[in-house]
Design a protein around this motif. Sequence first.
Motif, PDB file in Angstrom:
ATOM      1  N   ASP A 155      41.648  54.561  38.108  1.00 43.36           N
ATOM      2  CA  ASP A 155      40.822  54.781  36.926  1.00 43.36           C
ATOM      3  C   ASP A 155      41.491  54.277  35.650  1.00 43.36           C
ATOM      4  N   GLU A 156      42.736  53.820  35.791  1.00 44.43           N
ATOM      5  CA  GLU A 156      43.442  53.315  34.619  1.00 44.43           C
ATOM      6  C   GLU A 156      42.787  52.029  34.118  1.00 44.43           C
ATOM      7  N   GLU A 157      42.769  51.884  32.811  1.00 42.75           N
ATOM      8  CA  GLU A 157      42.224  50.663  32.217  1.00 42.75           C
ATOM      9  C   GLU A 157      43.290  49.573  32.271  1.00 42.75           C
ATOM     10  N   ILE A 158      42.956  48.473  32.919  1.00 41.23           N
ATOM     11  CA  ILE A 158      43.902  47.375  33.086  1.00 41.23           C
ATOM     12  C   ILE A 158      43.712  46.361  31.959  1.00 41.23           C
ATOM     13  N   GLN A 159      44.791  46.048  31.279  1.00 40.94           N
ATOM     14  CA  GLN A 159      44.751  45.076  30.191  1.00 40.94           C
ATOM     15  C   GLN A 159      45.310  43.743  30.684  1.00 40.94           C
ATOM     16  N   VAL A 160      44.424  42.825  31.013  1.00 45.65           N
ATOM     17  CA  VAL A 160      44.873  41.494  31.435  1.00 45.65           C
ATOM     18  C   VAL A 160      45.043  40.616  30.203  1.00 45.65           C
ATOM     19  N   THR A 161      45.761  39.529  30.367  1.00 47.81           N
ATOM     20  CA  THR A 161      45.945  38.603  29.253  1.00 47.81           C
ATOM     21  C   THR A 161      44.646  37.835  29.016  1.00 47.81           C
ATOM     22  N   PRO A 162      44.458  37.235  27.837  1.00 42.30           N
ATOM     23  CA  PRO A 162      43.245  36.441  27.582  1.00 42.30           C
ATOM     24  C   PRO A 162      43.057  35.332  28.610  1.00 42.30           C
ATOM     25  N   GLN A 163      44.163  34.691  29.014  1.00 45.32           N
ATOM     26  CA  GLN A 163      44.068  33.619  30.006  1.00 45.32           C
ATOM     27  C   GLN A 163      43.615  34.166  31.362  1.00 45.32           C
ATOM     28  N   GLU A 164      44.158  35.333  31.744  1.00 38.41           N
ATOM     29  CA  GLU A 164      43.762  35.959  33.001  1.00 38.41           C
ATOM     30  C   GLU A 164      42.301  36.374  32.959  1.00 38.41           C
ATOM     31  N   GLY A 165      41.891  36.913  31.821  1.00 33.42           N
ATOM     32  CA  GLY A 165      40.499  37.322  31.670  1.00 33.42           C
ATOM     33  C   GLY A 165      39.548  36.157  31.788  1.00 33.42           C
ATOM     34  N   GLU A 166      39.937  35.017  31.220  1.00 30.25           N
ATOM     35  CA  GLU A 166      39.106  33.819  31.296  1.00 30.25           C
ATOM     36  C   GLU A 166      38.997  33.328  32.730  1.00 30.25           C
ATOM     37  N   PHE A 167      40.140  33.368  33.436  1.00 28.38           N
ATOM     38  CA  PHE A 167      40.097  32.943  34.838  1.00 28.38           C
ATOM     39  C   PHE A 167      39.256  33.890  35.684  1.00 28.38           C
ATOM     40  N   LEU A 168      39.419  35.197  35.484  1.00 32.53           N
ATOM     41  CA  LEU A 168      38.688  36.172  36.292  1.00 32.53           C
ATOM     42  C   LEU A 168      37.186  36.002  36.147  1.00 32.53           C
ATOM     43  N   LYS A 169      36.738  35.659  34.950  1.00 29.10           N
ATOM     44  CA  LYS A 169      35.306  35.409  34.759  1.00 29.10           C
ATOM     45  C   LYS A 169      34.865  34.209  35.612  1.00 29.10           C
ATOM     46  N   LYS A 170      35.660  33.151  35.594  1.00 28.42           N
ATOM     47  CA  LYS A 170      35.342  31.971  36.406  1.00 28.42           C
ATOM     48  C   LYS A 170      35.377  32.320  37.892  1.00 28.42           C
ATOM     49  N   TYR A 171      36.375  33.117  38.249  1.00 25.82           N
ATOM     50  CA  TYR A 171      36.523  33.500  39.656  1.00 25.82           C
ATOM     51  C   TYR A 171      35.300  34.263  40.151  1.00 25.82           C
ATOM     52  N   TYR A 172      34.883  35.277  39.415  1.00 28.03           N
ATOM     53  CA  TYR A 172      33.746  36.083  39.850  1.00 28.03           C
ATOM     54  C   TYR A 172      32.431  35.299  39.834  1.00 28.03           C
ATOM     55  N   ASP A 173      32.400  34.227  39.071  1.00 26.81           N
ATOM     56  CA  ASP A 173      31.208  33.367  39.052  1.00 26.81           C
ATOM     57  C   ASP A 173      31.236  32.326  40.168  1.00 26.81           C
ATOM     58  N   ASN A 174      32.374  32.231  40.867  1.00 24.38           N
ATOM     59  CA  ASN A 174      32.522  31.175  41.879  1.00 24.38           C
ATOM     60  C   ASN A 174      33.291  31.648  43.115  1.00 24.38           C
ATOM     61  N   ASN A 175      33.129  32.915  43.474  1.00 24.35           N
ATOM     62  CA  ASN A 175      33.913  33.428  44.595  1.00 24.35           C
ATOM     63  C   ASN A 175      33.075  33.709  45.840  1.00 24.35           C
ATOM     64  N   GLY A 176      32.161  32.786  46.131  1.00 25.42           N
ATOM     65  CA  GLY A 176      31.383  32.939  47.353  1.00 25.42           C
ATOM     66  C   GLY A 176      30.235  31.961  47.434  1.00 25.42           C
ATOM     67  N   TYR A 177      29.712  31.799  48.644  1.00 27.29           N
ATOM     68  CA  TYR A 177      28.512  30.985  48.831  1.00 27.29           C
ATOM     69  C   TYR A 177      27.338  31.554  48.048  1.00 27.29           C
ATOM     70  N   SER A 178      27.335  32.873  47.857  1.00 25.67           N
ATOM     71  CA  SER A 178      26.224  33.494  47.124  1.00 25.67           C
ATOM     72  C   SER A 178      26.258  33.157  45.640  1.00 25.67           C
ATOM     73  N   ASP A 179      27.305  32.437  45.195  1.00 26.48           N
ATOM     74  CA  ASP A 179      27.379  31.954  43.814  1.00 26.48           C
ATOM     75  C   ASP A 179      26.960  30.491  43.684  1.00 26.48           C
ATOM     76  N   LYS A 180      26.666  29.848  44.816  1.00 25.01           N
ATOM     77  CA  LYS A 180      26.319  28.426  44.791  1.00 25.01           C
ATOM     78  C   LYS A 180      24.897  28.228  44.264  1.00 25.01           C
ATOM     79  N   SER A 181      24.666  27.056  43.683  1.00 24.45           N
ATOM     80  CA  SER A 181      23.379  26.780  43.040  1.00 24.45           C
ATOM     81  C   SER A 181      22.212  26.786  44.018  1.00 24.45           C
ATOM     82  N   ASP A 182      22.435  26.280  45.247  1.00 24.35           N
ATOM     83  CA  ASP A 182      21.320  26.242  46.198  1.00 24.35           C
ATOM     84  C   ASP A 182      20.926  27.643  46.653  1.00 24.35           C
ATOM     85  N   PHE A 183      21.896  28.536  46.751  1.00 20.75           N
ATOM     86  CA  PHE A 183      21.578  29.917  47.115  1.00 20.75           C
ATOM     87  C   PHE A 183      20.805  30.597  45.988  1.00 20.75           C
ATOM     88  N   LYS A 184      21.246  30.401  44.760  1.00 17.01           N
ATOM     89  CA  LYS A 184      20.564  31.000  43.606  1.00 17.01           C
ATOM     90  C   LYS A 184      19.130  30.492  43.493  1.00 17.01           C
TER      91      LYS A 184
END
Length: 273
Positions: A155-184
């Motif tokens: 339950d602790e709030e994790i403080q990632v760096t700005p660079q990590e936060g930017e990567f994590l957003k990209k990661y969650y937007d591209n971490n599976g076939y269900s994120d691919k354009s043809d699936f959407k």
Amino acid sequence: MVNSYYIKFKYYDGSINTVDEGTKKAVKSAVKQATEKIRPDFFKGLSFHVASDFSNLDEHNAFSSHLKEKEDSYSNARGITDYSAKREIYIQESAVWSNKLLNLFTKFSFSADDEIKHATMHELGHQFDHYYGTSSDYKKQYEEILSKYPNAYSDEEIQVTPQEGEFLKKYYDNNGYSDKSDFKEAVYKDLQKLDVESLNIDEFYFVADFYNRGLDIVPTREDIEKGDYSRSEMFAQLFSYIMGTDDGKKDEFIKRFPHTYKVVSKYISIHSK
């Protein structure tokens, strides 16, 4: 044989409730069914943790500890997948307890084998979505960040760096076939014709994220884009049906999502034996 794929199975009993032999067989049956169709590389290092209840889990890692500590929050979860490099699937027997009781009074059999088998295949669908649909570079960077924050599941709030936060957003937007354009796009097409008001609560679960503004609209492409969770659940559910398990709703689900069904079938065929 299932074991030839280096798959591990571990069972967690309580002081009173133990994991039924039927449940153990149902889990292994689903896995064996999958190994007959999907390439061996997918199964290497995969492990299954089957518990009578998540409260009986051990604390072998942060994710397992989290499920054990917060088991009340996951009382209805038949299965949960850990997408990290550990590649773990957790199955909870107590989540189908009502099904087992119903069977006891109607068939005089204390079993929920079909439900457990389907739940196992559904979780394999989540693993498939991530394993094959995420680049190795993204996986590596994600693991590096995860290793820096051992309390990420607390339950602790994790403080990632700005660079990590930017990567994590990209990661969650591209971490599976269900994120691919043809699936959407396939999801978008199917939802244009879906009569959402005809869905019951269990069925609405798979599309809930797409209707964040209420039930009186037809989802837009933006809604599909934002509905990451529902896309993931739809992929896993269709995977489980295509792979041969059924929770009693297979035919209707496929009928409602024909375009999405075809895209998931395509991805499965790419990685089939």
